[in-house]
Write an enzyme that holds these catalytic residues in place. Structure first.
Site, mmCIF file in Angstrom:
data_model
loop_
_atom_site.group_PDB
_atom_site.id
_atom_site.type_symbol
_atom_site.label_atom_id
_atom_site.label_comp_id
_atom_site.label_asym_id
_atom_site.label_seq_id
_atom_site.Cartn_x
_atom_site.Cartn_y
_atom_site.Cartn_z
ATOM 1 N N TYR A 33 -16.544 -49.553 -22.890
ATOM 2 C CA TYR A 33 -17.121 -48.698 -22.534
ATOM 3 C C TYR A 33 -18.594 -49.030 -23.783
ATOM 4 O O TYR A 33 -18.027 -49.400 -24.679
ATOM 5 C CB TYR A 33 -16.478 -47.316 -24.097
ATOM 6 N N ASP A 74 -7.203 -47.529 -27.900
ATOM 7 C CA ASP A 74 -7.926 -46.366 -27.371
ATOM 8 C C ASP A 74 -7.378 -45.252 -26.250
ATOM 9 O O ASP A 74 -7.358 -45.951 -25.476
ATOM 10 C CB ASP A 74 -9.830 -46.793 -26.858
ATOM 11 N N ILE A 87 -8.463 -42.181 -25.383
ATOM 12 C CA ILE A 87 -8.580 -40.613 -26.205
ATOM 13 C C ILE A 87 -8.908 -40.121 -24.515
ATOM 14 O O ILE A 87 -9.191 -39.065 -24.330
ATOM 15 C CB ILE A 87 -10.081 -40.560 -26.349
ATOM 16 N N LYS A 146 -12.639 -35.946 -24.727
ATOM 17 C CA LYS A 146 -12.246 -35.787 -23.954
ATOM 18 C C LYS A 146 -11.531 -35.315 -23.040
ATOM 19 O O LYS A 146 -11.661 -34.729 -22.010
ATOM 20 C CB LYS A 146 -12.622 -37.528 -23.293
#
Lengths: 476, 476
Positions: free
Chosen positions: B147, B232, B234, B271
């Site tokens: 990302y 992460d 998410i 998200k």
């Protein structure tokens, strides 16, 4: 092992939680006062909260269901709001905040909505400003006494230093040109680069507003040195009596010689509206590059769109804003008067103030010696025996021992009364040996004024829950 | 002058906004697609948003007026919420988030609410984690592609570096022990201290989940090196098909040799629930000292209490959570299938994925040469002529040119259809000279499948406003 694994920031004590300012909150938490459940507990007067006008706000909320995305009238905005993640924020939010900022400054100046940058409360706003303006090791000059949280907000993760501009009671803690020059010169001697001056106007902890002359001195000073001026104006709408509040925005409009790239305002709704939970912080900079950079940094502390949407509606309602500001000032003035009068009846003076949510109480006469050790000794007695959590001047880096900040807007009238009685009794006990006749005189005055107030209070005071502080508990 | 006055951070370009990832958003903003008002505009497929299940959420909101502090049923909580500024957050919020995190991991693991730390979105959570774990100059290893926002979140204000763990298409971009060792060794050669590994699972941009074996390799690796593992997660609730999502929380429970002080999870509702506007970021650390320090840092990015209160109610409603997760997965699966099938009909392959809000599209066959220059040239054609904003692999630091991330959950079915038609036509045009017969075959397939879908779409698709990005506009 933690020390090896984690960062220097995580393993250091730069956060500044080891301060009496926070210790007092711990004492409160261990034994919190409650009017019916724990009437002998510690009364929290260490928290600068504005709880006096929530009835006005709640009434507005009930009359404006469209302001919420969770009502029948507002739910059609839910998905758009939940999804909106632009770091400029909602246009209507910025417009409303700009308008409110102008209104709380008597509409003598206007604010450009395009310069409104969001942050996570004033806490986030200060850190972002420091990140934008200074490199690690650089310093800001700050008049003392100042808000203890600044040590966390501006220094902790930025590596920036805060250096004192020494002010004292001889001129009611006003900032002078000499004090500014001295602080700047001292930094130069220590080979520290000064990047700006940080002021709080209205002042926390003093509860005073800066006069026009002082503000002009500050603007001239930062221009001469080509350094920044950060103006924390988060108490703008708490001004409850003359003189009127003068924002730095007014000064720079009158002064054509000012380089506006040096001027930055920090704002918030935590104090003026009593919304610390909503985390609405604002950076208003006259410097385009700072607006640009701060806006990028706002990604770390954007205001929830649910809250932006509510605030946009609320603050664009002129009628509500007028009524709220009027009521807020009126109620703060009344509370201030009750508290200052109650203290003066037992011979305790406070700095004369016209703003804020607190008094700057002068207990120098009660110190065993004019030292900070004696101040701490007195403070421990006040917290542990008198059972009131006030904040000692040393936690605000005050230059003189014996001053204490007393918050009065985070409780109802009954709690104020009990707090006043406790302080008064304590002072009288301390004086007993010396002036017995004077004491009796004070006592009868007190009884009279309290009983007349009590009747009003029962009718008027809402229940005011006192929340825990954000900086207290040890974790897990 | 700005350069002298402001900080190195403000005058540098560490924010990383100068990336095609963000340029594409600008192209979209200059000419945004709209089904009726601007049908030839740029379709925004560069935004990983989840807009498919808002009807389910809004229905719940309408049935639960007590969840809001702005309704008749909830307003009695207004003042308490507005005033609440504790950095631990509301107990009911932490409880609900912990429960939701467990549920999205199949309830195979439990989360301790006392370890839930708030932050301003995952953006804030990553920065706080970096501040806690690493000093300026230290590095985290990150599998590529990753990302693009990580460069801002973890590096910009912390001074930390991100170093690539090189993954490629030969094994579907899986992280291997060898790749880990190589990245670590390279850092050592460059005299850079590695403080941890950062993974995204499910992966953005790959849309894949990590298998148990890979996760075990990672846990073993960080334990051997005594460095941190930041996970992460998410996209946990976006997993829409087998294999199931395996959280790092499961791995460390099975592995008794793991030093849990090394393990940290970043979570968010941006998200999984589609709430980027609400700024709900979570740091879940198994390390007490990190929980403690991160909680102090959360002062810079607390979640609005108005939002905490809403989320607490919403996520503690088991029935709602079940229904939402089920619908969300079902609709994502359907959307993925439509999009992947549409692309494959014109011979475009994507990495097989089971999670996320995007496809990792393989356009290597369309590159003039296997270089990043050719990728950028192709990307410019896609954005400016095909008028679809997708994100080139180079913006994700991908090691191979020719991959593009295509987001498909931020629009309604009609927009998907138009986007597919545009891509298909573009691909067919590019192939025209070479294989005309094959082209005709694809075209008739396309017509058939589109027209059958179109009927459903008109009936089913909600209006999906596509908000602007948080990272686009130049300011003021």
């Amino acid at each position: 092992m933690g020390a090896q694994l984690l960062s220097k920031i995580a393993t250091g004590d730069g956060h500044g939680e080891n301060s009496p300012y926070f210790d007092g909150w711990k004492a409160y938490e261990n034994d919190p006062f409650h009017l019916t459940k724990n009437v002998h507990g510690v009364i929290q007067m260490g928290l600068a909260e504005n709880q006096l006008s929530f009835d006005v706000i709640q009434e507005w909320v009930m009359s404006n269901p469209k302001a919420s995305i969770c009502t029948l009238e507002g739910v059609r905005n839910f998905s758009a709001m939940a999804n909106f993640q632009e770091y400029h924020g909602l246009t209507e939010f910025r417009n409303a905040v700009a308008k409110f900022m102008a209104r709380t400054r008597g509409n003598r100046v206007a604010f450009d909505p395009d310069r409104i940058v969001m942050s996570g409360g004033a806490t986030g706003a200060h850190e972002v400003t420091a990140f934008c303006l200074a490199d690690p090791g650089d310093a800001f000059l700050v008049p003392i006494p100042y808000y203890p949280g600044f040590d966390r907000d501006l220094r902790w993760r930025t590596g920036v230093q805060l250096l004192p501009i020494i002010c004292d009671s001889s001129n009611n803690f006003k900032v002078t040109k000499r004090a500014l020059e001295n602080a700047f010169e001292k930094a130069r001697e220590d080979s520290i680069r000064v990047k700006g001056v940080l002021i709080t106007n209205p002042s926390n902890p003093l509860g005073t507003t800066m006069d026009r002359e002082t503000l002009r001195i500050l603007v001239k000073f930062v221009n001469e040195k080509s350094i920044h001026l950060i103006c924390d104006e988060i108490y703008a709408a708490t001004v409850f009596s003359k003189p009127d509040f003068i924002s730095i925005a007014e000064i720079i409009e009158e002064d054509i010689d000012c380089n506006c790239d040096l001027i930055h305002i920090v704002y918030s709704l935590s104090k003026d509206m009593g919304f610390p939970g909503f985390r609405v912080g604002i950076i208003y900079s006259y410097n385009d590059a700072v607006v640009d950079c701060a806006r990028k940094m706002s990604s770390f502390g954007l205001v929830s769109t649910q809250t932006q949407h509510l605030i946009a509606s609320m603050l664009s309602d002129d009628k509500f804003v007028e009524r709220f500001l009027e009521e807020n000032a009126k109620r703060l003035a009344k509370r201030y008067k009750i508290f200052a009068r109650g203290l003066s009846q037992v011979g305790i003076n406070c700095l004369k103030s016209n703003a804020g949510l607190f008094l700057w109480m002068d207990l120098r006469s009660l110190l065993k010696s004019q030292t900070f050790e004696a101040e701490m000794a007195l403070w421990r007695v006040i917290v542990n025996q008198v059972k009131i959590n006030v904040s000692p001047g040393s936690s605000f880096h005050c230059s003189e021992p014996g001053w204490f900040r007393v918050c009065y807007a985070n409780m109802d009238d009954r709690a104020v009364e009990i707090a006043l009685t406790r302080i008064s009794n304590f002072v009288l006990q301390n004086m007993e040996a010396e002036v017995p006749t004077k004491k009796q005189c004070w006592q009868s005055n007190l009884r009279l004024s309290f009983s007349s107030r009590m009747f009003d209070d029962i009718l008027m005071s809402p229940h005011s829950p006192i929340p825990q502080s954000p900086l207290v508990k040890a974790t897990t």
